[in-house]
Design a protein around this motif. Structure first.
Motif, PDB file in Angstrom:
ATOM      1  N   UNK A  38     -33.223   5.814  67.090  1.00 26.36           N
ATOM      2  CA  UNK A  38     -32.742   5.320  66.248  1.00 26.36           C
ATOM      3  C   UNK A  38     -33.535   4.665  64.787  1.00 26.36           C
ATOM      4  N   UNK A  39     -34.833   5.208  65.337  1.00 24.94           N
ATOM      5  CA  UNK A  39     -35.460   5.101  64.204  1.00 24.94           C
ATOM      6  C   UNK A  39     -35.825   6.366  62.905  1.00 24.94           C
ATOM      7  N   UNK A  40     -35.682   6.755  63.295  1.00 21.79           N
ATOM      8  CA  UNK A  40     -35.310   7.738  62.493  1.00 21.79           C
ATOM      9  C   UNK A  40     -33.686   8.107  61.304  1.00 21.79           C
ATOM     10  N   UNK A  41     -32.436   7.367  61.976  1.00 23.05           N
ATOM     11  CA  UNK A  41     -31.365   7.002  61.318  1.00 23.05           C
ATOM     12  C   UNK A  41     -31.719   6.153  60.584  1.00 23.05           C
ATOM     13  N   UNK A  42     -32.225   4.938  61.432  1.00 27.28           N
ATOM     14  CA  UNK A  42     -32.576   3.673  60.787  1.00 27.28           C
ATOM     15  C   UNK A  42     -33.196   3.820  58.988  1.00 27.28           C
ATOM     16  N   UNK A  43     -34.310   4.804  59.289  1.00 31.46           N
ATOM     17  CA  UNK A  43     -35.364   5.313  57.932  1.00 31.46           C
ATOM     18  C   UNK A  43     -34.390   5.580  56.735  1.00 31.46           C
ATOM     19  N   UNK A  44     -33.708   6.663  57.207  1.00 33.39           N
ATOM     20  CA  UNK A  44     -32.514   7.027  56.123  1.00 33.39           C
ATOM     21  C   UNK A  44     -31.904   5.822  55.842  1.00 33.39           C
ATOM     22  N   UNK A  45     -31.521   5.089  56.422  1.00 31.42           N
ATOM     23  CA  UNK A  45     -29.756   4.148  55.903  1.00 31.42           C
ATOM     24  C   UNK A  45     -30.651   3.421  56.112  1.00 31.42           C
ATOM     25  N   UNK A  46     -31.634   2.505  55.467  1.00 28.54           N
ATOM     26  CA  UNK A  46     -32.547   1.624  55.269  1.00 28.54           C
ATOM     27  C   UNK A  46     -31.866   0.908  54.300  1.00 28.54           C
ATOM     28  N   UNK A  47     -31.393  -0.798  54.628  1.00 28.94           N
ATOM     29  CA  UNK A  47     -31.019  -1.612  54.266  1.00 28.94           C
ATOM     30  C   UNK A  47     -31.487  -2.007  53.051  1.00 28.94           C
ATOM     31  N   UNK A  48     -32.947  -2.375  53.426  1.00 25.86           N
ATOM     32  CA  UNK A  48     -33.702  -3.128  52.526  1.00 25.86           C
ATOM     33  C   UNK A  48     -34.783  -2.658  52.463  1.00 25.86           C
ATOM     34  N   UNK A  49     -35.786  -2.745  51.404  1.00 24.83           N
ATOM     35  CA  UNK A  49     -37.170  -1.615  51.297  1.00 24.83           C
ATOM     36  C   UNK A  49     -37.723  -3.280  50.501  1.00 24.83           C
ATOM     37  N   UNK A  50     -39.351  -3.830  50.881  1.00 25.53           N
ATOM     38  CA  UNK A  50     -39.814  -4.602  49.930  1.00 25.53           C
ATOM     39  C   UNK A  50     -41.609  -4.816  49.931  1.00 25.53           C
ATOM     40  N   UNK A  51     -41.813  -4.514  48.827  1.00 28.60           N
ATOM     41  CA  UNK A  51     -43.502  -4.865  49.087  1.00 28.60           C
ATOM     42  C   UNK A  51     -44.443  -6.224  49.722  1.00 28.60           C
ATOM     43  N   UNK A  52     -44.730  -6.421  50.060  1.00 25.40           N
ATOM     44  CA  UNK A  52     -45.457  -8.027  50.717  1.00 25.40           C
ATOM     45  C   UNK A  52     -46.652  -8.175  50.567  1.00 25.40           C
ATOM     46  N   UNK A  53     -46.601  -8.860  50.166  1.00 30.64           N
ATOM     47  CA  UNK A  53     -48.583 -10.143  50.115  1.00 30.64           C
ATOM     48  C   UNK A  53     -48.295 -11.325  50.537  1.00 30.64           C
ATOM     49  N   UNK A  54     -48.808 -11.430  51.486  1.00 30.27           N
ATOM     50  CA  UNK A  54     -49.631 -13.626  51.440  1.00 30.27           C
ATOM     51  C   UNK A  54     -49.981 -13.669  49.920  1.00 30.27           C
ATOM     52  N   UNK A  55     -49.036 -15.255  50.485  1.00 31.56           N
ATOM     53  CA  UNK A  55     -49.019 -15.814  49.095  1.00 31.56           C
ATOM     54  C   UNK A  55     -50.663 -17.163  49.156  1.00 31.56           C
ATOM     55  N   UNK A  56     -50.293 -16.985  50.911  1.00 35.23           N
ATOM     56  CA  UNK A  56     -52.165 -17.553  50.852  1.00 35.23           C
ATOM     57  C   UNK A  56     -52.602 -17.156  51.877  1.00 35.23           C
ATOM     58  N   UNK A  57     -54.065 -17.028  52.342  1.00 30.40           N
ATOM     59  CA  UNK A  57     -54.710 -15.992  53.926  1.00 30.40           C
ATOM     60  C   UNK A  57     -53.388 -16.659  54.826  1.00 30.40           C
ATOM     61  N   UNK A  58     -53.597 -15.537  55.494  1.00 25.11           N
ATOM     62  CA  UNK A  58     -52.696 -16.495  57.372  1.00 25.11           C
ATOM     63  C   UNK A  58     -53.875 -16.852  57.820  1.00 25.11           C
ATOM     64  N   UNK A  59     -54.002 -18.044  58.701  1.00 28.00           N
ATOM     65  CA  UNK A  59     -54.891 -18.490  59.102  1.00 28.00           C
ATOM     66  C   UNK A  59     -54.249 -18.075  61.047  1.00 28.00           C
ATOM     67  N   UNK A  60     -55.594 -18.228  61.510  1.00 27.81           N
ATOM     68  CA  UNK A  60     -55.800 -18.188  62.777  1.00 27.81           C
ATOM     69  C   UNK A  60     -56.339 -19.270  63.349  1.00 27.81           C
ATOM     70  N   UNK A  61     -56.317 -20.151  64.187  1.00 24.67           N
ATOM     71  CA  UNK A  61     -56.504 -20.838  64.818  1.00 24.67           C
ATOM     72  C   UNK A  61     -56.440 -20.960  66.861  1.00 24.67           C
ATOM     73  N   UNK A  62     -57.477 -20.714  67.382  1.00 24.75           N
ATOM     74  CA  UNK A  62     -58.682 -20.621  66.808  1.00 24.75           C
ATOM     75  C   UNK A  62     -59.282 -19.648  66.222  1.00 24.75           C
TER      76      UNK A  62
END
Length: 198
Positions: A38-62
């Motif tokens: 599925x990967x090759x065909x899915x890549x060829x038929x991408x429905x949506x592509x976006x750039x991403x960036x955290x609005x604020x740092x992702x936090x980890x606990x602990x």
């Protein structure tokens, strides 16, 4: 020295990958359900592509460290510059993904990822215009190869809302210093990268 620097960044990247995976999973659901070819065909038929960036740092606990432990991750990621290669989602220009997930994590890998995420889609750039819809996502429990726990969220399936049933894949790199992961641990991280829904 250069070799040591790469070693420091790799664990941080793995953690980010886990986080991304967690986020992606929230958006699209377990990627493991996709057929092997599925990967090759899915890549060829991408429905949506976006750039991403955290609005604020992702936090980890602990904090994530070199010792395996159960970690909870929370964060908000902005999706920008969205385009629709197959022309099916031209109305979506941006989005905001909020995620909360947990898994057994170290600086280099994450497993047993669980959690949920919601993506709110907008018709305008920078999360302006009308809300086009909201997609629910669940993480790929097994995680994926990548740089941090976030990558696990960037490999899943959308379970409801726009593009339900489609897979999401992504990759993110840290925008903050992650060299402390094996020392005092990593409590937060900023990310940027790309995400594709297909």
């Amino acid at each position: 020295m250069h070799r040591g620097t790469r070693t420091e960044y790799r664990p941080a990247r793995v953690l980010l990958a886990a986080v991304v995976t967690l986020l992606a999973t929230v958006v699209t659901g377990p990627a493991a359900t996709a057929a092997p070819d599925a990967a090759p065909s899915a890549r060829a038929a991408a429905t949506l592509r976006c750039s991403l960036r955290t609005a604020s740092p992702v936090t980890f606990s602990p904090a994530v460290s070199g010792t395996p432990r159960n970690v909870t991750a929370r964060g908000t990621v902005n999706l920008n510059g969205c385009t629709s290669p197959d022309g099916r989602r031209k109305s979506i220009r941006s989005g905001r993904l909020t995620v909360r997930g947990s898994g057994r994590a170290t600086c280099s890998r994450v497993s047993g990822v669980r959690g949920s995420a919601t993506v709110t889609w907008y018709s305008g750039a920078g999360r302006t215009g009308r809300v086009v819809g909201r997609s629910a996502v669940t993480p790929a429990a097994a995680g994926v190869s990548g740089y941090t726990p976030l990558d696990s969220f960037l490999s899943g399936r959308i379970t409801s809302g726009p593009m339900a049933g489609r897979h999401i894949t992504g990759r993110a790199a840290p925008t903050t210093n992650v060299s402390s992961c094996y020392g005092r641990g990593l409590r937060s991280v900023g990310l940027r990268g790309t995400v594709t829904v297909s």
